[in-house]
Each structure stands twice: as structure tokens, then as C-alpha cells.
Design a protein around this motif. Structure first.
Motif, PDB file in Angstrom:
ATOM      1  N   MET A 278      -3.449  -2.516  -1.313  1.00  0.00           N
ATOM      2  CA  MET A 278      -2.279  -3.396  -1.385  1.00  0.00           C
ATOM      3  C   MET A 278      -2.493  -4.711  -0.645  1.00  0.00           C
ATOM      4  SD  MET A 278      -0.058  -1.959  -3.368  1.00  0.00           S
ATOM      5  CE  MET A 278      -1.526  -1.521  -4.327  1.00  0.00           C
ATOM      6  N   GLN A 279      -3.624  -4.848   0.042  1.00  0.00           N
ATOM      7  CA  GLN A 279      -3.975  -6.126   0.663  1.00  0.00           C
ATOM      8  C   GLN A 279      -4.088  -7.207  -0.417  1.00  0.00           C
ATOM      9  OE1 GLN A 279      -5.266  -6.455   4.363  1.00  0.00           O
ATOM     10  NE2 GLN A 279      -4.310  -8.382   3.768  1.00  0.00           N
ATOM     11  N   ARG A 284      -0.550  -4.456  -6.628  1.00  0.00           N
ATOM     12  CA  ARG A 284       0.822  -3.947  -6.679  1.00  0.00           C
ATOM     13  C   ARG A 284       1.458  -4.265  -8.028  1.00  0.00           C
ATOM     14  NH1 ARG A 284       5.053  -6.811  -2.938  1.00  0.00           N
ATOM     15  NH2 ARG A 284       5.114  -8.213  -4.721  1.00  0.00           N
ATOM     16  N   ARG A 285       1.252  -5.493  -8.502  1.00  0.00           N
ATOM     17  CA  ARG A 285       1.848  -5.886  -9.786  1.00  0.00           C
ATOM     18  C   ARG A 285       1.267  -5.064 -10.932  1.00  0.00           C
ATOM     19  NH1 ARG A 285       1.011 -11.055  -7.543  1.00  0.00           N
ATOM     20  NH2 ARG A 285      -0.813 -11.372  -8.886  1.00  0.00           N
ATOM     21  N   ARG A 286      -0.051  -4.851 -10.901  1.00  0.00           N
ATOM     22  CA  ARG A 286      -0.673  -4.088 -11.984  1.00  0.00           C
ATOM     23  C   ARG A 286      -0.208  -2.639 -11.975  1.00  0.00           C
ATOM     24  NH1 ARG A 286      -4.987  -7.584 -10.789  1.00  0.00           N
ATOM     25  NH2 ARG A 286      -5.852  -6.199  -9.201  1.00  0.00           N
ATOM     26  N   GLY A 287       0.115  -2.100 -10.798  1.00  0.00           N
ATOM     27  CA  GLY A 287       0.569  -0.723 -10.715  1.00  0.00           C
ATOM     28  C   GLY A 287       2.042  -0.559 -11.027  1.00  0.00           C
ATOM     29  N   GLY A 288       2.774  -1.670 -11.165  1.00  0.00           N
ATOM     30  CA  GLY A 288       4.189  -1.595 -11.490  1.00  0.00           C
ATOM     31  C   GLY A 288       5.064  -1.168 -10.326  1.00  0.00           C
ATOM     32  N   ASP A 290       7.430  -1.732  -6.867  1.00  0.00           N
ATOM     33  CA  ASP A 290       8.350  -2.721  -6.311  1.00  0.00           C
ATOM     34  C   ASP A 290       7.827  -3.314  -5.007  1.00  0.00           C
ATOM     35  OD1 ASP A 290      10.524  -2.256  -8.279  1.00  0.00           O
ATOM     36  OD2 ASP A 290      10.565  -0.269  -7.346  1.00  0.00           O
ATOM     37  N   ARG A 291       7.053  -2.514  -4.283  1.00  0.00           N
ATOM     38  CA  ARG A 291       6.591  -2.950  -2.963  1.00  0.00           C
ATOM     39  C   ARG A 291       5.236  -2.318  -2.680  1.00  0.00           C
ATOM     40  NH1 ARG A 291       9.313  -4.589   1.890  1.00  0.00           N
ATOM     41  NH2 ARG A 291       7.616  -5.295   3.256  1.00  0.00           N
ATOM     42  N   GLY A 292       4.417  -3.004  -1.930  1.00  0.00           N
ATOM     43  CA  GLY A 292       3.141  -2.455  -1.485  1.00  0.00           C
ATOM     44  C   GLY A 292       3.047  -2.502   0.028  1.00  0.00           C
TER      45      GLY A 292
END
Length: 363
Positions: A278-279, A284-288, A290-292
Motif C-alpha cells: 500500500m506504499q 489500492r486503486r487496482r484492488g478496489g 476504499d483505504r490502504g
């Protein structure tokens, strides 16, 4: 191992100079110690295996005999079932075929160990996976002086630098509390073994109930049995007041996100992923999600360099991760650096997916 006598001394005559040979080499089955006739974290079944930790890419079923650090017994048995397992306390030495073997804390997960091998005047250390940052769920990393250090490099690029735990858990608790105020569940996807327990150890359980997926339960039990303090957790089937589902922090493997199991927490549940990956925001966006949250049980770039430097090793072998970049950097620093081709690093997610599928009916 396998009935070898225990000995607090190094093997052989200190004055005897034996031919210099590599103490660990690559074989199709895994990393092999020729003079000791054993493997370290083999990925094919072998007669004798020394295991650094219980993640599925390092500890696989089918070996004849296992040697591991004593604190790892519970998680190893939870994952592998009935195996022929011999354990050593950290720092305890045994001599096998003239090779002195001892295990030292790696700071990665409960029971994780570095394998120190001494023979013919040489000392090699195979680190498995490790982390130098503090972690209340496992023994802290212990630098071990050696001639050759075998290191991971999962996050072996300068962009990977972790923030202090107090800052990280403040972020998680603030996010959870905000979701409680909006009457929506907070779901954190993370690996069932190691990451989940580290997450649980740092949260503020006064914010709301804590619910864990069935894949996480046996690992939590093993941690508690080893003396690690974790907050009270429940499975979803144990929740009597359905309103608690919308106030809860839910800890589950990544494969449970998007599954029917998650629907009972409401369509507006917020989902986060806790991982060192998540760095990089794009992950995060590719995994869908809301937060990382940047939570890792591996060393970051400064941690890797700190650990390597503390060994005093002039030769470093990199096993997995950003190995090419790490080898290049270490060579530029004047060290003899090379890489081993291994099968580490790919099976942890798959193992969690299998565990989630198996555990879901009763979760």
C-alpha cells in the motif's frame, strides 16, 4: 536434528582449516546445506528440513523431519497438522553431521527464525523473512554476525519506508472510529497469519466489537497459547446483536472481500487493505479498496540495509523480492553480492485464499 546430540560448542577443531566450500547451495528441492545434508525452507519434500517460519511459501507439507524455533510450534501445527517436529529455543545449538545449527529471532512473525550454520571455520546465516521494526507479537530481530548472509528483499527498493507503529495504528483507529460514527463496518483485509495478529495487537478495542474470519481464528489461538496478548474477538456467527456488525472492525483474508461472507456487514461497509504494498497508491486503486494501510511484516529499505550491515558479512546472497536492485546496490557498496533463484514469496496469498474458502461456511 533427528536425534543429533546437542552441543554448546562449534563443530570441529578450531585450529583445523577445512577446504572452503559453500555451506548453502541451490538445488531443485530448495536451499541445501551439503555438509549437514539438510534443507532450509525447501519447496519440494525432503528428508530433513530446517524451517524459518510457518508461512506457506517457507513451510510446506511432506518433509520427513522438521526443525524449527520453539515459539513456532503452535502455528506450524495449525498449518501443517501432524508432522515430525523438533524444536529449539532461540540461541540453542545442535551439531548435525559436524555442522553447528542454531536459530535466532527474525522479527517477522511468531516463531520466525534466522538459521545460523557453522562448519569448517565459516558461519552462514539464512534469514528467511525478517523485520527490524518493533512488533509486540513476536521476538525482535537479532543481528547475527556471519561471513555470508542470505537475505530477502521483498521491499528492497528505496521507496519502501515504513512509518512508526504508533502513527500507523492511530490512522487505523481514527478510520474505524469515523466509520462507527457513520454506522458502517470497517473491514481490513490482511494475511491470516502474522499480519492479522499484528493488526489486532495495535488497535483500540474500546472503539467497537472486533470480528475475525474463520481463517484467522486458529492462528489467533496459536498466538494466545504462546503468550501473545490479543483483544477479544468474535466470529460473525457469535454476534447476537446485529447492530454490532455495523460498528465492528472486521479482520479477514483478502479473498473474503467481495465474497458472500462479507455481505452480512452491509453494502456500505468500508474495506481497507493492510500491506506494505500500500506504499504505492496505485495498488489500492487496482484492488478496489476504499483505504490502504502500510502495514508490513517485512523490513523496509532502511531496515534491510541495517540488518545486512549489522551482520558484518562481506558476501550477501539475495533470495526473493527486488533481488536484482538489491544485488546491484550492495555491489556498489563494495560487497560481494549475488542472488539465489527461489520459490519464496508467491504462496502466502494463495494459502489465505484456500483458508478463506474452507472456513467460509462456518465463519
Amino acid at each position: 536434528m533427528g536425534g543429533a546430540g546437542r552441543d554448546a560448542c562449534s563443530a570441529g577443531d578450531p585450529g583445523e582449516k577445512l577446504p572452503v566450500t559453500d555451506l548453502v547451495v541451490q538445488r531443485p528441492e530448495g536451499l541445501y546445506c551439503p555438509p549437514g545434508d539438510f534443507y532450509i525452507d525447501p519447496w519440494r519434500p525432503v528428508a530433513r528440513a530446517v524451517i524459518t517460519h510457518a508461512h506457506s511459501d517457507h513451510a510446506r507439507y511432506g518433509n520427513g523431519h522438521y526443525l524449527a524455533a520453539a515459539p513456532s510450534e503452535g502455528v506450524l501445527r495449525a498449518r501443517l497438522g501432524e508432522i515430525s517436529l523438533q524444536t529449539l529455543a532461540y540461541g540453542e545449538r545442535i551439531v548435525h553431521h559436524g555442522v553447528t545449527v542454531s536459530l535466532h529471532p527474525a522479527g517477522h512473525v511468531l516463531g520466525s527464525a534466522q538459521v545460523r550454520v557453522e562448519h569448517g571455520g565459516q558461519v552462514w546465516v539464512a534469514s528467511g523473512d525478517y523485520k527490524v521494526a518493533p512488533d509486540r507479537t513476536c521476538a525482535p530481530f537479532e543481528p547475527v554476525r556471519c561471513d555470508v548472509f542470505i537475505t530477502e528483499s521483498t521491499f528492497g527498493l528505496p521507496i519502501y519506508r515504513w512509518c512508526p507503529d504508533e502513527d500507523l495504528f492511530a490512522q487505523i483507529n481514527t478510520w474505524w472510529a469515523r466509520n462507527v460514527d457513520h454506522n458502517r463496518a470497517s473491514v481490513v483485509a490482511c494475511y491470516s497469519f502474522g499480519k492479522a495478529q499484528r493488526l489486532l495487537s495495535g488497535i483500540d478495542p474500546s472503539i467497537g466489537p472486533v470480528i475475525v474470519h474463520g481463517a484467522v481464528v486458529p492462528l489467533n489461538d496459536a498466538y494466545r497459547a504462546a503468550g501473545v496478548e490479543l483483544p477479544e474477538t468474535r466470529m460473525v456467527t457469535e454476534v447476537r446483536d446485529k447492530a454490532d456488525l455495523r460498528r465492528a472492525l472486521v479482520v479477514c483474508p483478502p479473498s473474503a472481500v467481495g465474497s458472500p461472507w462479507l455481505r452480512r456487514f452491509g453494502a456500505d461497509a468500508q474495506a481497507a487493505f493492510a500491506s506494505g504494498w500500500m506504499q504505492v497508491r496505485g495498488n489500492r486503486r487496482r484492488g478496489g479498496y476504499d483505504r490502504g494501510f502500510v502495514l508490513s511484516d517485512h523490513a523496509d529499505w532502511p531496515g534491510l540495509l541495517q540488518a545486512i550491515g549489522a551482520t558484518g558479512a562481506q558476501r550477501v546472497i539475495v533470495t526473493h523480492g527486488s533481488s536484482a536492485a538489491m544485488v546491484r546496490y550492495l555491489t556498489e557498496q563494495g560487497l560481494q553480492a549475488e542472488a539465489f533463484e527461489t520459490e519464496y514469496g508467491d504462496d502466502v496469498v494463495e494459502a489465505d485464499a484456500a483458508a478463506a474458502t474452507e472456513a467460509e461456511p462456518g465463519a
